[in-house]
Design a protein around this motif. Structure first.
Motif, short mmCIF file in Angstrom:
data_model
loop_
_atom_site.label_atom_id
_atom_site.label_comp_id
_atom_site.label_asym_id
_atom_site.label_seq_id
_atom_site.Cartn_x
_atom_site.Cartn_y
_atom_site.Cartn_z
N ASN A 31 0.80 -1.20 0.09
CA ASN A 31 0.10 0.13 -0.04
C ASN A 31 1.02 1.37 0.08
O ASN A 31 1.38 1.93 1.04
N THR A 46 -8.09 -0.35 -4.02
CA THR A 46 -7.21 0.44 -4.37
C THR A 46 -7.82 1.88 -4.91
O THR A 46 -7.23 2.84 -4.53
N TRP A 75 -8.27 4.05 -1.82
CA TRP A 75 -7.07 4.86 -1.30
C TRP A 75 -6.75 6.16 -2.13
O TRP A 75 -6.25 6.77 -1.82
#
Length: 251
Positions: free
Chosen positions: A22, A84, A87
């Motif tokens: 991440n 994803t 984020w």
């Protein structure tokens, strides 16, 4: 801002959307540190301050949470977001007003492009020559540009077609997170007062109209919360109630 973001990304909500690896977490915290640094060097605008960026990050988290509460079937494509993308949206929320000077756009996307330039210069320092950060910035750039309120109606129009583009849906999620706190019955008037203060110097007539709530009524009346996330969160109902109450006070 960095401390706030550190707490936010470590909540069970955001950790539940974890991806491995991440890289976005470090990018988000770097943006938070830069926001803190700029706040010590420059006079923060009354509205477009760290508090506004915190509001947007929290509201984005709340909207994305609706995908868990309502279930994926209730949200459905093209509005559903991957971990994803969540984020990436948080990165965009943290950085969308980076370096905001408390002014309005003189040309389309003027301030949003400035924020993107600052964000790019800041994050490229973290680049490991693998091209990841330029690619990430390319993904979030259309969403940040969409927060230019002059482009709001065009975005709404595009989302009324039968098969709206997924990028436009993600852009609207960021835009709605940017706007949502301003329609809340208690928070909204407080934020309006801050915007009046911000505009008092450069735009006195707009500031006066907003303080008299005529401008605030016009602003609220122009909004629609169209994402399934906002509908499920009750933001559409809150907007309707806020409009009704304001119209009653001004009648």
């Amino acid at each position: 801002m960095r401390d706030f973001l550190q707490v936010l990304v470590n909540t069970s909500l955001w950790q539940g959307w974890g991806i491995a690896p991440n890289p976005y977490e470090a990018m988000i915290l770097t943006v938070g540190s830069e926001i803190d640094r700029l706040a010590t060097l420059l006079h923060e605008p009354a509205f477009h301050s760290k508090k506004h960026m915190m509001d947007v990050c929290l509201m984005l988290s709340y909207l994305l949470r609706q995908e868990e509460i309502g279930g994926h079937e209730a949200i459905g494509p093209p509005w559903l977001t991957s971990s994803t993308e969540k984020w990436q949206l948080l990165l965009a929320a943290a950085g969308h007003d980076l370096g905001h000077p408390g002014l309005m756009n003189a040309t389309p996307y003027e301030l949003e492009l400035q924020s993107l330039d600052l964000l790019r210069a800041l994050l490229l320092r973290l680049d490991q020559d693998d091209g990841f950060i330029p690619s990430a910035l390319e993904s979030i750039a259309p969403w940040i540009l969409a927060t230019d309120h002059g482009q709001y109606q065009a975005l709404l129009h595009r989302l009324t077609i039968n098969s709206p583009d997924h990028v436009d849906c993600l852009a609207m999620l960021l835009v709605e997170a940017d706007l949502a706190c301003s329609v809340l019955p208690i928070r909204g008037p407080l934020l309006t007062s801050r915007l009046c203060d911000e505009w008092a110097g450069p735009y006195p007539e707009k500031s006066i109209a907003l303080r008299k709530q005529v401008g605030y009524l016009s602003f609220l009346a122009s909004l629609q919360f169209v994402s399934p996330q906002s509908v499920h969160a009750g933001i559409t109902t809150i907007l309707h109630n806020s409009l009704s109450q304001l119209r009653t006070r001004l009648s």
